[in-house]
Design a protein around this motif. Structure first.
Motif, PDB file in Angstrom:
ATOM      1  N   ALA A 178     -11.028   7.412   4.612  1.00 62.68           N
ATOM      2  CA  ALA A 178     -11.410   6.408   3.608  1.00 62.68           C
ATOM      3  C   ALA A 178     -11.025   5.010   4.073  1.00 62.68           C
ATOM      4  O   ALA A 178     -10.202   4.831   4.978  1.00 62.68           O
ATOM      5  CB  ALA A 178     -10.738   6.721   2.267  1.00 62.68           C
ATOM      6  N   GLY A 179     -11.629   4.008   3.419  1.00 66.82           N
ATOM      7  CA  GLY A 179     -11.326   2.613   3.713  1.00 66.82           C
ATOM      8  C   GLY A 179     -11.224   1.818   2.427  1.00 66.82           C
ATOM      9  O   GLY A 179     -11.762   2.225   1.387  1.00 66.82           O
ATOM     10  N   LEU A 180     -10.548   0.677   2.508  1.00 68.81           N
ATOM     11  CA  LEU A 180     -10.403  -0.203   1.346  1.00 68.81           C
ATOM     12  C   LEU A 180     -10.559  -1.643   1.812  1.00 68.81           C
ATOM     13  O   LEU A 180      -9.853  -2.089   2.722  1.00 68.81           O
ATOM     14  CB  LEU A 180      -9.040   0.005   0.689  1.00 68.81           C
ATOM     15  CG  LEU A 180      -8.783  -0.749  -0.628  1.00 68.81           C
ATOM     16  CD1 LEU A 180      -9.762  -0.287  -1.708  1.00 68.81           C
ATOM     17  CD2 LEU A 180      -7.346  -0.549  -1.091  1.00 68.81           C
ATOM     18  N   PHE A 181     -11.479  -2.369   1.172  1.00 71.83           N
ATOM     19  CA  PHE A 181     -11.782  -3.747   1.555  1.00 71.83           C
ATOM     20  C   PHE A 181     -10.722  -4.698   1.016  1.00 71.83           C
ATOM     21  O   PHE A 181     -10.299  -4.584  -0.133  1.00 71.83           O
ATOM     22  CB  PHE A 181     -13.161  -4.129   1.010  1.00 71.83           C
ATOM     23  CG  PHE A 181     -13.702  -5.431   1.539  1.00 71.83           C
ATOM     24  CD1 PHE A 181     -14.049  -5.566   2.868  1.00 71.83           C
ATOM     25  CD2 PHE A 181     -13.892  -6.516   0.694  1.00 71.83           C
ATOM     26  CE1 PHE A 181     -14.568  -6.750   3.354  1.00 71.83           C
ATOM     27  CE2 PHE A 181     -14.408  -7.713   1.165  1.00 71.83           C
ATOM     28  CZ  PHE A 181     -14.744  -7.831   2.503  1.00 71.83           C
ATOM     29  N   PHE A 182     -10.298  -5.651   1.847  1.00 67.14           N
ATOM     30  CA  PHE A 182      -9.265  -6.621   1.502  1.00 67.14           C
ATOM     31  C   PHE A 182      -9.766  -8.039   1.765  1.00 67.14           C
ATOM     32  O   PHE A 182     -10.573  -8.254   2.673  1.00 67.14           O
ATOM     33  CB  PHE A 182      -8.009  -6.394   2.352  1.00 67.14           C
ATOM     34  CG  PHE A 182      -7.128  -5.275   1.875  1.00 67.14           C
ATOM     35  CD1 PHE A 182      -5.983  -5.526   1.139  1.00 67.14           C
ATOM     36  CD2 PHE A 182      -7.452  -3.959   2.160  1.00 67.14           C
ATOM     37  CE1 PHE A 182      -5.164  -4.502   0.700  1.00 67.14           C
ATOM     38  CE2 PHE A 182      -6.645  -2.917   1.729  1.00 67.14           C
ATOM     39  CZ  PHE A 182      -5.493  -3.194   0.993  1.00 67.14           C
ATOM     40  N   PRO A 183      -9.231  -9.023   1.033  1.00 71.58           N
ATOM     41  CA  PRO A 183      -9.596 -10.410   1.315  1.00 71.58           C
ATOM     42  C   PRO A 183      -8.995 -10.943   2.605  1.00 71.58           C
ATOM     43  O   PRO A 183      -9.508 -11.905   3.167  1.00 71.58           O
ATOM     44  CB  PRO A 183      -9.059 -11.180   0.102  1.00 71.58           C
ATOM     45  CG  PRO A 183      -7.988 -10.319  -0.463  1.00 71.58           C
ATOM     46  CD  PRO A 183      -8.403  -8.910  -0.178  1.00 71.58           C
TER      47      PRO A 183
END
Length: 339
Positions: free
Chosen positions: A52-57
């Motif tokens: 899985a992945g998680l988008f960050f600023p």
């Protein structure tokens, strides 16, 4: 013609990228309803063979989330003395996670399995902080864009597994390493518990990073990101920029690497240059002879509309990037040759 070689973070979206962003389908990412973010997260996770992945600023927030994920207050992480997580993240490891850093004297920002093994505190010796995490950076920023060999990373992973440590990769410029070394991203996915990747450097997106890991870790990371203030709404416009960048700007990183090497070749011929560190990717670090001034060189180049940066301790840095075009490169080479 202004030529900015201070960093690869100064790139601006192209007209084509902006159009792609404009056409993005978006939703509310806090509710996990932004289709473009979902597409990007799934795509990058698949690329690295991770769950899985998680988008960050930002890359800093992604790295700080990984540290929080893998440690408890009072524990310690191991990293190179040049590590971004120590030098350039505002003391976040101590502020956000309450952990200290054991810094190793690596080679150009890269540490070895042997060094890691020697730095692990005895878990039974309660006077010392418990070692719980190893962080490496690839490519290395202060190390001049150096790339790890996969075999050494595998050896560090073995040390981590043998000592119940987690292993995190700060992959802000992992794309440069993949192109320069012709490596398979899935090989990195097999080695690390978590990986952060950045879209706003060599790839040319305006903003954005991602944290990769297991489904369980990314579920926990979502809560940490929220606590750090990283919940975003219609962020698919930014995720679209990352998708466009990966589809159009990945392989061209080789051009940045070629140009950095050509600048290094010119610098090596100049009597006022003391040393030029080996160039593997898009970062070039050099130093001047003792009787020459860093500040004067920076000023002289600025008068020629060329901007470079000082890293302190006598090191100067040049970074090639997407917006540094061939006409600029030719001018820079000619300018340096005349100095």
């Amino acid at each position: 013609m202004e030529i900015n070689l201070i960093s690869d973070t100064i790139t601006k979206p192209s007209v084509e990228m902006l159009q792609y962003m404009f056409n993005a389908k978006v939703g509310d990412d806090v509710y996990k309803q932004d289709p473009t973010v979902i597409e990007l997260e799934a795509g990058i996770a698949t690329m690295f063979g991770m769950e899985a992945g998680l988008f960050f600023p930002s890359g800093t927030m992604a790295n700080q989330t990984a540290i929080k994920l893998h440690t408890q207050p009072g524990e310690q992480l191991i990293a190179d003395k040049y590590a971004h997580v120590f030098h350039y993240e505002g003391g976040g490891a101590s502020f956000n996670s309450g952990v200290s850093c054991c810094l190793l004297d690596g080679h150009r920002g890269m540490i070895t399995a042997e060094q890691v093994a020697g730095a692990i505190n005895d878990p039974e010796f309660y006077h010392s902080p418990l070692t719980s995490l190893v962080c490496v950076e690839n490519t290395t920023n202060k190390g001049g864009g150096a790339c790890y060999e996969l075999e050494e990373l595998r050896k560090i992973k073995q040390v981590c597994d043998a000592n119940n440590l987690k292993f995190h990769l700060d992959g802000a410029r992992i794309w440069n390493a993949l192109v320069a070394k012709r490596q398979d991203p899935k090989e990195f996915g097999k080695i690390f518990d978590t990986i952060s990747v950045c879209f706003s450097k060599g790839l040319g997106a305006p903003i954005g990073s991602m944290l990769l890991g297991s489904k369980a870790d990314i579920k926990r990371a979502l809560r940490i990101r929220k606590m750090l203030g990283g919940g975003m709404r219609q962020v698919g416009y930014l995720a679209a920029a990352a998708i466009f960048a990966l589809e159009n700007n990945l392989e061209r990183l080789a051009e940045d690497h070629r140009r950095a090497k050509e600048i290094a070749a010119v610098l090596l011929t100049k009597h006022w240059v003391a040393s030029v560190e080996p160039v593997e990717t898009n970062i070039l670090i050099f130093s001047l002879q003792p009787n020459f001034s860093d500040e004067l060189l920076i000023e002289k180049l600025k008068q020629k509309n060329i901007s470079i940066s000082s890293m302190g301790n006598g090191k100067l840095r040049i970074v090639t990037h997407l917006d540094y075009r061939q006409v600029m490169h030719t001018y820079v080479l000619e300018t340096l040759q005349k100095f």
